[in-house]
Write a protein that holds these residues in place. Sequence first.
Motif, PDB file in Angstrom:
ATOM      1  N   MET A  84       1.255  -1.302   0.108  1.00 36.27           N
ATOM      2  CA  MET A  84       0.054   0.329   0.172  1.00 36.27           C
ATOM      3  C   MET A  84       0.980   1.175  -0.153  1.00 36.27           C
ATOM      4  N   ILE A  85       2.259   1.385   0.653  1.00 41.37           N
ATOM      5  CA  ILE A  85       2.766   2.579   1.129  1.00 41.37           C
ATOM      6  C   ILE A  85       3.478   2.661  -0.174  1.00 41.37           C
ATOM      7  N   ASP A  86       3.785   1.467  -0.919  1.00 42.55           N
ATOM      8  CA  ASP A  86       4.093   2.266  -2.818  1.00 42.55           C
ATOM      9  C   ASP A  86       3.508   2.762  -3.605  1.00 42.55           C
ATOM     10  N   ARG A  87       2.197   1.845  -3.656  1.00 44.54           N
ATOM     11  CA  ARG A  87       1.275   2.954  -4.435  1.00 44.54           C
ATOM     12  C   ARG A  87       0.803   4.327  -3.902  1.00 44.54           C
ATOM     13  N   ILE A  88       0.830   4.628  -2.836  1.00 44.53           N
ATOM     14  CA  ILE A  88       1.133   5.651  -2.057  1.00 44.53           C
ATOM     15  C   ILE A  88       2.068   6.942  -2.806  1.00 44.53           C
ATOM     16  N   ALA A  89       3.237   6.179  -2.866  1.00 45.48           N
ATOM     17  CA  ALA A  89       3.878   6.439  -3.312  1.00 45.48           C
ATOM     18  C   ALA A  89       4.484   7.435  -4.527  1.00 45.48           C
ATOM     19  N   TRP A  90       4.034   6.226  -5.235  1.00 42.96           N
ATOM     20  CA  TRP A  90       4.104   6.334  -6.576  1.00 42.96           C
ATOM     21  C   TRP A  90       2.638   7.554  -6.900  1.00 42.96           C
ATOM     22  N   ALA A  91       1.681   7.416  -5.970  1.00 42.30           N
ATOM     23  CA  ALA A  91       0.954   8.017  -6.818  1.00 42.30           C
ATOM     24  C   ALA A  91       1.189   9.706  -6.510  1.00 42.30           C
ATOM     25  N   VAL A  92       2.000  10.246  -5.494  1.00 43.35           N
ATOM     26  CA  VAL A  92       2.723  11.057  -4.950  1.00 43.35           C
ATOM     27  C   VAL A  92       4.121  11.975  -5.824  1.00 43.35           C
ATOM     28  N   LEU A  93       4.276  10.844  -6.988  1.00 36.58           N
ATOM     29  CA  LEU A  93       4.893  11.210  -7.517  1.00 36.58           C
ATOM     30  C   LEU A  93       4.226  11.356  -8.889  1.00 36.58           C
ATOM     31  N   ALA A  94       3.208  11.099  -8.887  1.00 40.29           N
ATOM     32  CA  ALA A  94       1.916  11.321 -10.346  1.00 40.29           C
ATOM     33  C   ALA A  94       1.672  12.792 -10.300  1.00 40.29           C
ATOM     34  N   LEU A  95       1.450  13.204  -9.121  1.00 41.44           N
ATOM     35  CA  LEU A  95       0.734  13.812  -8.944  1.00 41.44           C
ATOM     36  C   LEU A  95       1.728  15.400  -8.712  1.00 41.44           C
ATOM     37  N   VAL A  96       3.059  15.182  -8.545  1.00 45.33           N
ATOM     38  CA  VAL A  96       4.122  16.497  -9.180  1.00 45.33           C
ATOM     39  C   VAL A  96       4.406  16.241 -10.348  1.00 45.33           C
ATOM     40  N   HIS A  97       3.647  15.343 -11.293  1.00 39.07           N
ATOM     41  CA  HIS A  97       3.427  15.896 -12.643  1.00 39.07           C
ATOM     42  C   HIS A  97       2.907  15.859 -13.347  1.00 39.07           C
ATOM     43  N   LEU A  98       1.292  15.989 -12.752  1.00 41.54           N
ATOM     44  CA  LEU A  98      -0.045  16.360 -12.437  1.00 41.54           C
ATOM     45  C   LEU A  98       0.228  17.365 -13.497  1.00 41.54           C
TER      46      LEU A  98
END
Length: 119
Positions: free
Chosen positions: A1-15
Motif C-alpha cells: 500500500m505504501i508503494d502505491r501512495i509513493a507512486w501517487a505522490v510522484l504522479a501528482l508531481v507530474h500532474l
Amino acid sequence: MIDRIAWAVLALVHLMPGIAFVAPSMIARLYGVQTDSPVFPLLHHRAALFAVVLIICVWAAIDPGVRQLAAVATAVSMLGFLAIYWSAGQPVALRTIALVDLLGLPFLFFVAWRAFFSG
C-alpha cells in the motif's frame, strides 16, 4: 500500500505539467510563456513528455511489473530537471518547480529502492 501512495505522490508531481499537454493555456501559467512565443511548441512537447511520466507513475502504482522502468523514467525527469536548474544558476522563475521536484525526491528514492532491491 505504501508503494502505491509513493507512486501517487510522484504522479501528482507530474500532474500540472502533464495536464498542460491537453490544456496548453496552462503553459503560460506555469512557465510565463505565451502561445505566440517561439519557445511555446517546445514547452508544449515538454508537457507531452510530462503526461507520459504521469501515466507511467499511475501505471506503476497499479502494476508492480513496470516499477523498475517507471523509477528510471521518473528519475530522469526529476533529477534531469534539477541538474539543469542548478547548472542554469537556479533561475528564480523555476524555483517552485525545483522545490516540488526536491520534495518528491524522497518518494522517488523509496520507490526506486523498492523496485530494484526489495522485490
